[in-house]
Scaffold this motif. Structure first.
Motif, PDB file in Angstrom:
ATOM      1  N   GLN A  23      -0.029   4.843  -0.654  1.00  0.00           N
ATOM      2  CA  GLN A  23      -0.930   3.884  -0.802  1.00  0.00           C
ATOM      3  C   GLN A  23      -1.851   4.070  -1.866  1.00  0.00           C
ATOM      4  O   GLN A  23      -2.029   3.101  -2.697  1.00  0.00           O
ATOM      5  CB  GLN A  23      -1.951   3.460   0.350  1.00  0.00           C
ATOM      6  CG  GLN A  23      -1.217   2.971   1.650  1.00  0.00           C
ATOM      7  CD  GLN A  23      -2.139   2.886   2.761  1.00  0.00           C
ATOM      8  OE1 GLN A  23      -3.423   2.378   2.600  1.00  0.00           O
ATOM      9  NE2 GLN A  23      -1.811   2.978   3.859  1.00  0.00           N
ATOM     10  N   TRP A  26       0.145   2.556  -4.988  1.00  0.00           N
ATOM     11  CA  TRP A  26       0.129   1.201  -4.825  1.00  0.00           C
ATOM     12  C   TRP A  26      -1.206   0.537  -5.419  1.00  0.00           C
ATOM     13  O   TRP A  26      -1.177  -0.110  -6.383  1.00  0.00           O
ATOM     14  CB  TRP A  26       0.328   0.587  -3.417  1.00  0.00           C
ATOM     15  CG  TRP A  26       0.184  -0.822  -3.160  1.00  0.00           C
ATOM     16  CD1 TRP A  26      -0.808  -1.562  -2.714  1.00  0.00           C
ATOM     17  CD2 TRP A  26       1.054  -1.946  -3.840  1.00  0.00           C
ATOM     18  NE1 TRP A  26      -0.530  -2.958  -2.649  1.00  0.00           N
ATOM     19  CE2 TRP A  26       0.503  -3.172  -3.427  1.00  0.00           C
ATOM     20  CE3 TRP A  26       2.213  -1.897  -4.434  1.00  0.00           C
ATOM     21  CZ2 TRP A  26       1.208  -4.306  -3.587  1.00  0.00           C
ATOM     22  CZ3 TRP A  26       2.708  -3.217  -4.699  1.00  0.00           C
ATOM     23  CH2 TRP A  26       2.174  -4.261  -4.595  1.00  0.00           C
ATOM     24  N   HIS A  27      -2.113   1.139  -5.192  1.00  0.00           N
ATOM     25  CA  HIS A  27      -3.415   0.589  -5.452  1.00  0.00           C
ATOM     26  C   HIS A  27      -3.793   1.136  -7.050  1.00  0.00           C
ATOM     27  O   HIS A  27      -4.330   0.274  -7.824  1.00  0.00           O
ATOM     28  CB  HIS A  27      -4.655   1.258  -4.516  1.00  0.00           C
ATOM     29  CG  HIS A  27      -4.854   0.623  -3.412  1.00  0.00           C
ATOM     30  ND1 HIS A  27      -5.106  -0.811  -3.199  1.00  0.00           N
ATOM     31  CD2 HIS A  27      -4.473   1.018  -2.184  1.00  0.00           C
ATOM     32  CE1 HIS A  27      -5.206  -1.054  -1.826  1.00  0.00           C
ATOM     33  NE2 HIS A  27      -4.751   0.066  -1.164  1.00  0.00           N
ATOM     34  N   VAL A 102       2.220  -0.412   7.686  1.00  0.00           N
ATOM     35  CA  VAL A 102       1.570  -0.150   6.311  1.00  0.00           C
ATOM     36  C   VAL A 102       1.228  -1.365   5.749  1.00  0.00           C
ATOM     37  O   VAL A 102       0.060  -1.567   5.332  1.00  0.00           O
ATOM     38  CB  VAL A 102       2.290   0.800   5.337  1.00  0.00           C
ATOM     39  CG1 VAL A 102       1.708   0.901   3.904  1.00  0.00           C
ATOM     40  CG2 VAL A 102       2.969   2.161   5.902  1.00  0.00           C
ATOM     41  N   VAL A 106      -2.531  -2.942   3.655  1.00  0.00           N
ATOM     42  CA  VAL A 106      -2.661  -2.845   2.228  1.00  0.00           C
ATOM     43  C   VAL A 106      -2.730  -4.506   1.662  1.00  0.00           C
ATOM     44  O   VAL A 106      -1.685  -5.185   1.920  1.00  0.00           O
ATOM     45  CB  VAL A 106      -1.548  -2.495   1.297  1.00  0.00           C
ATOM     46  CG1 VAL A 106      -1.445  -2.728  -0.184  1.00  0.00           C
ATOM     47  CG2 VAL A 106      -1.341  -0.849   1.941  1.00  0.00           C
TER      48      VAL A 106
END
Length: 125
Positions: A23, A26-27, A102, A106
């Motif tokens: 994550q 991704w962020h 997940v 997100v």
């Protein structure tokens, strides 16, 4: 790093038989890094420009970011969403079930989650 911090970091990279998404990547970079395994395992990375890499990694202790990634496959799609659709089609049910957990965490993945449901509906026909 304290013993407790190390224990928490190793939970992220412990061997398991489900795909996990990084994550942080991704962020921070809009990159979708999925990995399967522990200190040594498999990975799929989807970059924001539509490029996809897949292969193996090793040395992911204490964190997946410390791993040495070796791409065995690389392909460029029109965009990240198309690359993700291809991964879902190839990964099938195991990938879908692992990744669904997940997806709820997100917020940027809502459009990808819709795509996932469409692919899953096709798979269940």
């Amino acid at each position: 790093m304290t013993t407790n911090e190390f224990r928490e970091w190793t939970k992220v990279t412990e061997p398991r038989m489900k795909w996990t998404m990084d994550q942080f990547r991704w962020h921070n970079n809009d990159e979708m890094l999925f990995y399967l395994g522990g200190e040594k395992g498999k990975f799929i990375c989807l970059y924001s420009d539509g490029r996809m890499q897949a292969g193996t990694y090793e040395g992911a202790i204490p964190h997946i970011a410390g791993a040495y990634f070796q791409a065995a496959f690389e392909k460029t799609f029109d965009d990240q969403q198309e690359a993700f659709a291809r991964v879902v089609m190839i990964g099938g049910g195991q990938f879908l079930r692992s990744w669904r957990r997940v997806a709820f965490e997100v917020e940027k993945t809502l459009k990808l989650y819709d795509l996932m449901e469409q692919v899953e509906a096709l798979e269940n026909r």
